[in-house]
Design a protein around this motif. Structure first.
Motif, PDB file in Angstrom:
ATOM      1  N   ILE A  62       0.849  -1.192   0.000  1.00 50.05           N
ATOM      2  CA  ILE A  62       0.000   0.000   0.000  1.00 50.05           C
ATOM      3  C   ILE A  62       0.886   1.244   0.000  1.00 50.05           C
ATOM      4  CG2 ILE A  62      -1.820   1.268   1.213  1.00 50.05           C
ATOM      5  CD1 ILE A  62      -2.822  -1.483   0.604  1.00 50.05           C
ATOM      6  N   ASP A  63       0.558   2.191  -0.858  1.00 54.96           N
ATOM      7  CA  ASP A  63       1.210   3.495  -0.873  1.00 54.96           C
ATOM      8  C   ASP A  63       0.210   4.490  -0.282  1.00 54.96           C
ATOM      9  OD1 ASP A  63       2.929   5.608  -1.339  1.00 54.96           O
ATOM     10  OD2 ASP A  63       2.845   5.471  -3.525  1.00 54.96           O
ATOM     11  N   VAL A  64       0.562   5.101   0.841  1.00 57.80           N
ATOM     12  CA  VAL A  64      -0.329   6.019   1.555  1.00 57.80           C
ATOM     13  C   VAL A  64      -0.045   7.448   1.113  1.00 57.80           C
ATOM     14  CG1 VAL A  64      -1.057   6.869   3.821  1.00 57.80           C
ATOM     15  CG2 VAL A  64      -0.445   4.449   3.527  1.00 57.80           C
ATOM     16  N   LYS A  65      -1.088   8.146   0.695  1.00 60.16           N
ATOM     17  CA  LYS A  65      -0.963   9.526   0.236  1.00 60.16           C
ATOM     18  C   LYS A  65      -1.737  10.446   1.173  1.00 60.16           C
ATOM     19  CE  LYS A  65       1.340   8.390  -3.369  1.00 60.16           C
ATOM     20  NZ  LYS A  65       2.783   8.638  -3.313  1.00 60.16           N
ATOM     21  N   GLY A  66      -1.024  11.299   1.857  1.00 59.64           N
ATOM     22  CA  GLY A  66      -1.644  12.277   2.744  1.00 59.64           C
ATOM     23  C   GLY A  66      -1.563  13.651   2.126  1.00 59.64           C
ATOM     24  N   ASN A  67      -1.920  14.660   2.909  1.00 61.46           N
ATOM     25  CA  ASN A  67      -1.750  16.047   2.499  1.00 61.46           C
ATOM     26  C   ASN A  67      -2.561  16.414   1.263  1.00 61.46           C
ATOM     27  OD1 ASN A  67      -0.662  18.574   2.879  1.00 61.46           O
ATOM     28  ND2 ASN A  67       1.210  18.150   1.770  1.00 61.46           N
ATOM     29  N   ASN A  68      -3.751  15.828   1.122  1.00 61.17           N
ATOM     30  CA  ASN A  68      -4.631  16.177   0.012  1.00 61.17           C
ATOM     31  C   ASN A  68      -5.538  17.335   0.414  1.00 61.17           C
ATOM     32  OD1 ASN A  68      -3.985  13.859  -1.741  1.00 61.17           O
ATOM     33  ND2 ASN A  68      -4.910  12.690  -0.088  1.00 61.17           N
ATOM     34  N   LEU A  69      -5.829  18.177  -0.530  1.00 60.76           N
ATOM     35  CA  LEU A  69      -6.854  19.191  -0.309  1.00 60.76           C
ATOM     36  C   LEU A  69      -8.202  18.542  -0.583  1.00 60.76           C
ATOM     37  CD1 LEU A  69      -5.173  22.248  -2.029  1.00 60.76           C
ATOM     38  CD2 LEU A  69      -5.402  21.810   0.415  1.00 60.76           C
ATOM     39  N   PRO A  70      -9.283  19.101  -0.040  1.00 61.81           N
ATOM     40  CA  PRO A  70     -10.597  18.500  -0.307  1.00 61.81           C
ATOM     41  C   PRO A  70     -10.852  18.374  -1.810  1.00 61.81           C
ATOM     42  CG  PRO A  70     -10.777  20.124   1.425  1.00 61.81           C
ATOM     43  CD  PRO A  70      -9.379  20.233   0.869  1.00 61.81           C
ATOM     44  N   ASP A  71     -11.249  17.184  -2.199  1.00 65.70           N
ATOM     45  CA  ASP A  71     -11.615  16.891  -3.583  1.00 65.70           C
ATOM     46  C   ASP A  71     -10.502  17.223  -4.581  1.00 65.70           C
ATOM     47  OD1 ASP A  71     -13.480  15.760  -5.308  1.00 65.70           O
ATOM     48  OD2 ASP A  71     -14.267  17.707  -5.906  1.00 65.70           O
ATOM     49  N   GLU A  72      -9.258  17.035  -4.158  1.00 62.58           N
ATOM     50  CA  GLU A  72      -8.122  17.305  -5.040  1.00 62.58           C
ATOM     51  C   GLU A  72      -7.094  16.203  -4.850  1.00 62.58           C
ATOM     52  OE1 GLU A  72      -6.745  21.433  -5.710  1.00 62.58           O
ATOM     53  OE2 GLU A  72      -4.849  20.676  -4.933  1.00 62.58           O
ATOM     54  N   ILE A  73      -6.938  15.374  -5.853  1.00 58.68           N
ATOM     55  CA  ILE A  73      -6.033  14.239  -5.785  1.00 58.68           C
ATOM     56  C   ILE A  73      -5.008  14.374  -6.897  1.00 58.68           C
ATOM     57  CG2 ILE A  73      -5.894  11.730  -6.049  1.00 58.68           C
ATOM     58  CD1 ILE A  73      -9.141  12.375  -5.108  1.00 58.68           C
ATOM     59  N   TRP A  74      -3.743  14.410  -6.521  1.00 61.24           N
ATOM     60  CA  TRP A  74      -2.665  14.522  -7.494  1.00 61.24           C
ATOM     61  C   TRP A  74      -2.099  13.134  -7.772  1.00 61.24           C
ATOM     62  CZ3 TRP A  74      -1.571  18.755 -10.247  1.00 61.24           C
ATOM     63  CH2 TRP A  74      -2.088  19.973  -9.795  1.00 61.24           C
ATOM     64  N   CYS A  75      -1.943  12.821  -9.051  1.00 58.20           N
ATOM     65  CA  CYS A  75      -1.409  11.531  -9.475  1.00 58.20           C
ATOM     66  C   CYS A  75      -0.139  11.767 -10.280  1.00 58.20           C
ATOM     67  CB  CYS A  75      -2.434  10.780 -10.311  1.00 58.20           C
ATOM     68  SG  CYS A  75      -3.924  10.389  -9.380  1.00 58.20           S
ATOM     69  N   ILE A 145       2.460  15.341 -13.513  1.00 58.57           N
ATOM     70  CA  ILE A 145       1.370  15.008 -12.602  1.00 58.57           C
ATOM     71  C   ILE A 145       0.054  15.496 -13.190  1.00 58.57           C
ATOM     72  CG2 ILE A 145       2.810  14.957 -10.522  1.00 58.57           C
ATOM     73  CD1 ILE A 145       2.045  17.816  -9.911  1.00 58.57           C
ATOM     74  N   THR A 146      -1.020  15.005 -12.618  1.00 55.25           N
ATOM     75  CA  THR A 146      -2.348  15.455 -13.015  1.00 55.25           C
ATOM     76  C   THR A 146      -3.222  15.518 -11.780  1.00 55.25           C
ATOM     77  OG1 THR A 146      -4.161  15.178 -14.602  1.00 55.25           O
ATOM     78  CG2 THR A 146      -3.359  13.174 -13.507  1.00 55.25           C
ATOM     79  N   LYS A 147      -4.302  16.254 -11.895  1.00 52.98           N
ATOM     80  CA  LYS A 147      -5.228  16.394 -10.784  1.00 52.98           C
ATOM     81  C   LYS A 147      -6.519  15.654 -11.116  1.00 52.98           C
ATOM     82  CE  LYS A 147      -6.057  20.639  -9.820  1.00 52.98           C
ATOM     83  NZ  LYS A 147      -6.451  22.004  -9.424  1.00 52.98           N
ATOM     84  N   LEU A 148      -6.992  14.867 -10.137  1.00 50.16           N
ATOM     85  CA  LEU A 148      -8.286  14.207 -10.235  1.00 50.16           C
ATOM     86  C   LEU A 148      -9.177  14.716  -9.118  1.00 50.16           C
ATOM     87  CD1 LEU A 148      -7.298  10.458 -10.812  1.00 50.16           C
ATOM     88  CD2 LEU A 148      -7.704  12.232 -12.531  1.00 50.16           C
ATOM     89  N   ARG A 149     -10.438  14.342  -9.196  1.00 52.08           N
ATOM     90  CA  ARG A 149     -11.398  14.644  -8.132  1.00 52.08           C
ATOM     91  C   ARG A 149     -11.827  13.343  -7.473  1.00 52.08           C
ATOM     92  NH1 ARG A 149     -14.024  18.413 -12.302  1.00 52.08           N
ATOM     93  NH2 ARG A 149     -12.945  20.362 -11.882  1.00 52.08           N
ATOM     94  N   LEU A 150     -12.364  13.464  -6.292  1.00 53.02           N
ATOM     95  CA  LEU A 150     -12.808  12.293  -5.555  1.00 53.02           C
ATOM     96  C   LEU A 150     -13.817  11.474  -6.354  1.00 53.02           C
ATOM     97  CD1 LEU A 150     -12.608  10.663  -2.961  1.00 53.02           C
ATOM     98  CD2 LEU A 150     -14.292  12.204  -1.945  1.00 53.02           C
ATOM     99  N   ASP A 151     -14.715  12.136  -7.081  1.00 49.12           N
ATOM    100  CA  ASP A 151     -15.688  11.406  -7.897  1.00 49.12           C
ATOM    101  C   ASP A 151     -15.019  10.539  -8.960  1.00 49.12           C
ATOM    102  OD1 ASP A 151     -17.942  12.179  -6.518  1.00 49.12           O
ATOM    103  OD2 ASP A 151     -18.436  13.825  -7.887  1.00 49.12           O
ATOM    104  N   ASP A 152     -13.842  10.953  -9.438  1.00 49.68           N
ATOM    105  CA  ASP A 152     -13.104  10.125 -10.394  1.00 49.68           C
ATOM    106  C   ASP A 152     -12.703   8.809  -9.735  1.00 49.68           C
ATOM    107  OD1 ASP A 152     -13.206  12.130 -12.431  1.00 49.68           O
ATOM    108  OD2 ASP A 152     -11.516  13.146 -11.454  1.00 49.68           O
ATOM    109  N   LEU A 153     -12.224   8.883  -8.498  1.00 49.45           N
ATOM    110  CA  LEU A 153     -11.856   7.658  -7.779  1.00 49.45           C
ATOM    111  C   LEU A 153     -13.093   6.796  -7.544  1.00 49.45           C
ATOM    112  CD1 LEU A 153      -9.347   8.816  -5.004  1.00 49.45           C
ATOM    113  CD2 LEU A 153      -8.858   8.059  -7.334  1.00 49.45           C
ATOM    114  N   LYS A 154     -14.189   7.448  -7.181  1.00 52.56           N
ATOM    115  CA  LYS A 154     -15.418   6.709  -6.876  1.00 52.56           C
ATOM    116  C   LYS A 154     -15.953   5.948  -8.080  1.00 52.56           C
ATOM    117  CE  LYS A 154     -17.041   9.584  -3.064  1.00 52.56           C
ATOM    118  NZ  LYS A 154     -18.091  10.476  -2.572  1.00 52.56           N
TER     119      LYS A 154
END
Length: 168
Positions: A62-75, A145-154
């Motif tokens: 598992i790779d744990v990613k912290g320090n996210n802003l609300p609804d902002e996921i960097w990949c 890098i790119t930015k995704l939203r939580l709905d993309d993960l969902k």
């Protein structure tokens, strides 16, 4: 960014990342899972923070990613050295610390990489605010890098939420 600001940001990022890791350990253990810290080499080169196992012994990285802003996921496609980013590492799953979900949004790393390859435009932008589903490279760095939203993960089949452990 000045050296002083960079050092302050790095310190903040490291401290919040450590908080996310502690939350992750507690969350996984509350599910009855065995959590083992990865080796330094696994962490640095395979992007695996922890091995999580059931009592049967089968383990997942598992790779744990912290320090996210609300609804902002960097990949990360490529890292700051220009090498393959964590989306192409050895982890089975990525765990994003998402307080707005009350826990960790977890997706399969391979599914996430496939999703980004399919949906992220092969177009570079110079403004981080415009990086949603587009590629972005920070000035003076070799990362992509790119930015995704939580709905993309969902929308991913592997998407799960591991709630924070509320017991201390």
């Amino acid at each position: 960014m000045s050296t002083k600001n960079f050092q302050a940001r790095r310190k903040y990022s490291l401290s919040t990342g450590r908080v996310a890791e502690i939350r992750f350990i507690r969350s996984a253990r509350s599910k009855g899972l065995i959590v083992t810290k990865s080796s330094h080499t696994e962490d640095m080169h395979k992007h695996i923070d922890y091995w999580v196992a059931m009592s049967s012994g089968k383990a997942w990285g598992i790779d744990v990613k912290g320090n996210n802003l609300p609804d902002e996921i960097w990949c990360e496609f490529t890292n700051v050295n220009g090498d393959l980013g964590w989306m192409y590492g050895g982890a089975h799953y990525i765990a994003f610390d998402m307080p707005e979900e009350g826990g960790f949004s977890i997706v399969g790393r391979e599914e996430l990489a496939f999703y980004c390859e399919k949906h992220v435009k092969d177009e570079f932008v110079s403004d981080a605010n415009k990086a949603y589903m587009k590629k972005y490279r920070r000035q003076g760095r070799k990362d992509t890098i790119t930015k995704l939203r939580l709905d993309d993960l969902k929308s991913m089949l592997s998407y799960r939420v591991w709630k924070y452990d509320q017991k201390y």
